[in-house]
Design an enzyme around this catalytic site. Sequence first.
Site, PDB file in Angstrom:
ATOM      1  N   SER A 240      -6.982 -13.069  -1.153  1.00  0.00           N
ATOM      2  CA  SER A 240      -7.440 -14.439  -1.455  1.00  0.00           C
ATOM      3  C   SER A 240      -7.725 -15.224  -0.179  1.00  0.00           C
ATOM      4  CB  SER A 240      -6.422 -15.175  -2.327  1.00  0.00           C
ATOM      5  OG  SER A 240      -5.129 -15.107  -1.778  1.00  0.00           O
ATOM      6  N   HIS A 270      -3.139  -8.098  -6.746  1.00  0.00           N
ATOM      7  CA  HIS A 270      -2.838  -9.300  -5.943  1.00  0.00           C
ATOM      8  C   HIS A 270      -2.130 -10.303  -6.871  1.00  0.00           C
ATOM      9  CE1 HIS A 270      -3.104 -12.101  -2.717  1.00  0.00           C
ATOM     10  NE2 HIS A 270      -4.356 -12.500  -2.825  1.00  0.00           N
ATOM     11  N   HIS A 317       4.130  -3.797  -0.977  1.00  0.00           N
ATOM     12  CA  HIS A 317       3.335  -4.784  -0.238  1.00  0.00           C
ATOM     13  C   HIS A 317       2.600  -4.091   0.898  1.00  0.00           C
ATOM     14  CE1 HIS A 317       2.218  -8.475   1.858  1.00  0.00           C
ATOM     15  NE2 HIS A 317       2.374  -9.042   0.680  1.00  0.00           N
ATOM     16  N   ARG A 326      10.037 -14.797  -0.392  1.00  0.00           N
ATOM     17  CA  ARG A 326       9.581 -15.638  -1.516  1.00  0.00           C
ATOM     18  C   ARG A 326      10.255 -15.166  -2.802  1.00  0.00           C
ATOM     19  NH1 ARG A 326       3.290 -14.611  -0.948  1.00  0.00           N
ATOM     20  NH2 ARG A 326       4.159 -12.512  -0.976  1.00  0.00           N
ATOM     21  N   ASP A 372       5.790 -11.744  -6.724  1.00  0.00           N
ATOM     22  CA  ASP A 372       5.417 -11.772  -8.141  1.00  0.00           C
ATOM     23  C   ASP A 372       6.497 -11.220  -9.058  1.00  0.00           C
ATOM     24  OD1 ASP A 372       2.858 -12.859  -7.649  1.00  0.00           O
ATOM     25  OD2 ASP A 372       2.167 -10.902  -6.982  1.00  0.00           O
TER      26      ASP A 372
HETATM   27  N1  CMX Z   1       4.299   1.070  -7.874  1.00  0.00           N
HETATM   28  C1  CMX Z   1       3.786   2.323  -7.827  1.00  0.00           C
HETATM   29  N2  CMX Z   1       3.104   2.815  -6.800  1.00  0.00           N
HETATM   30  C2  CMX Z   1       2.956   2.006  -5.736  1.00  0.00           C
HETATM   31  C3  CMX Z   1       3.478   0.713  -5.693  1.00  0.00           C
HETATM   32  C4  CMX Z   1       4.174   0.232  -6.830  1.00  0.00           C
HETATM   33  N3  CMX Z   1       4.663  -0.999  -6.915  1.00  0.00           N
HETATM   34  N4  CMX Z   1       3.166   0.152  -4.507  1.00  0.00           N
HETATM   35  C5  CMX Z   1       2.447   1.069  -3.835  1.00  0.00           C
HETATM   36  N5  CMX Z   1       2.307   2.190  -4.587  1.00  0.00           N
HETATM   37  C6  CMX Z   1       1.523   3.385  -4.282  1.00  0.00           C
HETATM   38  C7  CMX Z   1       0.061   2.972  -4.067  1.00  0.00           C
HETATM   39  O1  CMX Z   1      -0.617   2.841  -5.319  1.00  0.00           O
HETATM   40  C8  CMX Z   1      -0.450   4.130  -3.239  1.00  0.00           C
HETATM   41  O2  CMX Z   1      -0.666   5.216  -4.102  1.00  0.00           O
HETATM   42  P1  CMX Z   1      -1.885   6.253  -3.841  1.00  0.00           P
HETATM   43  O3  CMX Z   1      -1.557   6.911  -2.537  1.00  0.00           O
HETATM   44  O4  CMX Z   1      -1.814   7.162  -5.018  1.00  0.00           O
HETATM   45  O5  CMX Z   1      -3.138   5.448  -3.794  1.00  0.00           O
HETATM   46  C9  CMX Z   1       0.758   4.457  -2.361  1.00  0.00           C
HETATM   47  O6  CMX Z   1       1.913   3.921  -3.040  1.00  0.00           O
HETATM   48  C10 CMX Z   1       0.692   3.839  -0.970  1.00  0.00           C
HETATM   49  O7  CMX Z   1       0.485   2.441  -1.099  1.00  0.00           O
HETATM   50  P2  CMX Z   1       1.055   1.417   0.001  1.00  0.00           P
HETATM   51  O8  CMX Z   1       0.395   1.740   1.293  1.00  0.00           O
HETATM   52  O9  CMX Z   1       2.535   1.395  -0.033  1.00  0.00           O
HETATM   53  O10 CMX Z   1       0.578   0.020  -0.584  1.00  0.00           O
HETATM   54  P3  CMX Z   1      -0.838  -0.681  -0.397  1.00  0.00           P
HETATM   55  O11 CMX Z   1      -0.807  -1.435   0.874  1.00  0.00           O
HETATM   56  O12 CMX Z   1      -1.961   0.281  -0.606  1.00  0.00           O
HETATM   57  O13 CMX Z   1      -0.855  -1.684  -1.645  1.00  0.00           O
HETATM   58  C11 CMX Z   1       0.073  -3.255  -3.135  1.00  0.00           C
HETATM   59  C12 CMX Z   1      -0.052  -2.820  -1.673  1.00  0.00           C
HETATM   60  C13 CMX Z   1       0.758  -4.605  -3.201  1.00  0.00           C
HETATM   61  C14 CMX Z   1      -1.351  -3.409  -3.719  1.00  0.00           C
HETATM   62  C15 CMX Z   1       0.876  -2.173  -3.914  1.00  0.00           C
HETATM   63  O14 CMX Z   1       2.190  -2.128  -3.395  1.00  0.00           O
HETATM   64  C16 CMX Z   1       0.906  -2.415  -5.405  1.00  0.00           C
HETATM   65  O15 CMX Z   1      -0.014  -1.979  -6.115  1.00  0.00           O
HETATM   66  N6  CMX Z   1       1.984  -3.116  -5.920  1.00  0.00           N
HETATM   67  C17 CMX Z   1       2.063  -3.479  -7.327  1.00  0.00           C
HETATM   68  C18 CMX Z   1       1.171  -4.663  -7.620  1.00  0.00           C
HETATM   69  C19 CMX Z   1       1.746  -5.934  -7.014  1.00  0.00           C
HETATM   70  O16 CMX Z   1       2.916  -6.253  -7.174  1.00  0.00           O
HETATM   71  N7  CMX Z   1       0.872  -6.696  -6.350  1.00  0.00           N
HETATM   72  C20 CMX Z   1       1.242  -8.019  -5.826  1.00  0.00           C
HETATM   73  C21 CMX Z   1       1.407  -8.055  -4.307  1.00  0.00           C
HETATM   74  C22 CMX Z   1       1.714  -9.466  -3.842  1.00  0.00           C
HETATM   75  C23 CMX Z   1       0.556 -10.376  -4.087  1.00  0.00           C
HETATM   76  O17 CMX Z   1      -0.493 -10.191  -3.446  1.00  0.00           O
HETATM   77  O18 CMX Z   1       0.631 -11.218  -4.974  1.00  0.00           O
END
Ligand code: CMX
Length: 435
Positions: A240, A270, A317, A326, A372
């Site tokens: 964002s 996000h 994250h 937070r 979140d």
């Molecule tokens: N549950 C399951 N798998 C997860 C995970 C979770 N909460 N967080 C990361 N992973 C997985 C990723 O999908 C990725 O899988 P692939 O290799 O199969 O693609 C792997 O772990 C590596 O990811 P990462 O490097 O640890 O995380 P990213 O930087 O790519 O992504 C985020 C960060 C937040 C998008 C991810 O942790 C996620 O999808 N979390 C759940 C959604 C969420 O809570 N989002 C809100 C974040 C805060 C905000 O912006 O509001």
Amino acid sequence: MATLKEKLGEKIEAHRPRTTRLLKEYGNVKIGEVTVEQAIGGMRGIKSLVTDISYLDPNEGIRFRGKTIPEVMEALPKPAGKDYPYVEGFWYFLLTGDVPNEKETLEIVEDFKKRRGVPQYVIDVLRAMPRDTHPMTMFSAAVLSMQRDSKFAKFYDEGFNKMKAWCPMFEDATDLIAKLPGVAAYIYRMKYRGDVHIPADDSLDLGGNFAHMMGLPEPYDDVARMYFIIHSDHESGNVSAHATHLVASALSDAYYSLSAGLNGLAGPLHGLANQEVLKWIQGVMSQMDGKLPSEEEMKKFVWDTLNSGQVIPGYGHAVLRKTDPRYMSQREFCLKHLPDDPIFAFVSRLYDVVPDILREQGKAKNPWPNVDAQSGVIQWYYGLKEYDFYTVLFGVGRAIGVLANITWDRALGYPIERPKSLTTEMVEEAVGLKK
Ligand code: CMX
């Protein structure tokens, strides 16, 4: 005493030579390198943005203008008898880096009151949309529709002056922050409260008036203040913030830029994760007939979700490597105000089991909860149960940070953003796979 705009002008004048000197004298000095993984993998960790509004340390979490969340909550002036600071004073603090006194804060409170009316044409736009439209779509469309009133766009049309461009940007940003709670409350009451609306109360600050217009009793006013402040900014690389900054870099005004940022916030990876957390928990609760799952049962729900290919919302994250402060500040709020709430018990049980499971699965780099994971619990407890509205609340808060940032972008004359892309073949050549 100087107004916020005058004070900001002084800060900008003092800061500009630092940026100019860095660019002129040290423009070629390296501050990082880019790997193949970063270029293909979402630009993680590439140092390519500069902001002084907030900084995210992977282990410590966010600092706003150098202060942690508890320090901010302690330092800023609060309405009488309230636990959380005026959002208006926080806006002053984010823009200038100085903690405003009571008088300076109340000046902003009064200024916001003058600006907060939502134009009728915005109401007309919202009412013309199908009622089952997602509230984030409505929110973003309402912001975009107000572009016709942009002072920056007018300033550009009438002859652009780079040194003064931050002034109309500041005006647009202030107008937006003052109006957004009223826009959000209108969407909420139109969609979920029988289209019955509550007029603004001129005796109230931003947080108090938002609670009033939503029709939610105290202490929801303090919940709103806390929520908007902690969600405001998370340095500049998140979707964002970056989308807002990117669009603004084309000299688009604050309305175009914020609307773009909100569209990014609406993604489930996000800001939309806050609604997904509550949806997921409600699903588990209904399967358990409302009973709190044992640790073993909860582990099974978590594994089932992972095995079906979904992420655990509210965990992980891109930058953080510890529990999000937070999350912790909201957890502390829950421990104080709703320790026996059943959904809070669910969230706490998740905290007991998810980090170990994510570690065992071995994919997520950060197994800890983010902002979140906890936020919906508080909203639900205080009567805001329509969880598809939660990201709009995040958006009202996030606007404060990103709008402070693009005001400074204009002040420092940041240019249009234009990173370079390569073809796959070029990358293969760079690593020696192809000649
Ligand atoms: N549950 C399951 N798998 C997860 C995970 C979770 N909460 N967080 C990361 N992973 C997985 C990723 O999908 C990725 O899988 P692939 O290799 O199969 O693609 C792997 O772990 C590596 O990811 P990462 O490097 O640890 O995380 P990213 O930087 O790519 O992504 C985020 C960060 C937040 C998008 C991810 O942790 C996620 O999808 N979390 C759940 C959604 C969420 O809570 N989002 C809100 C974040 C805060 C905000 O912006 O509001």
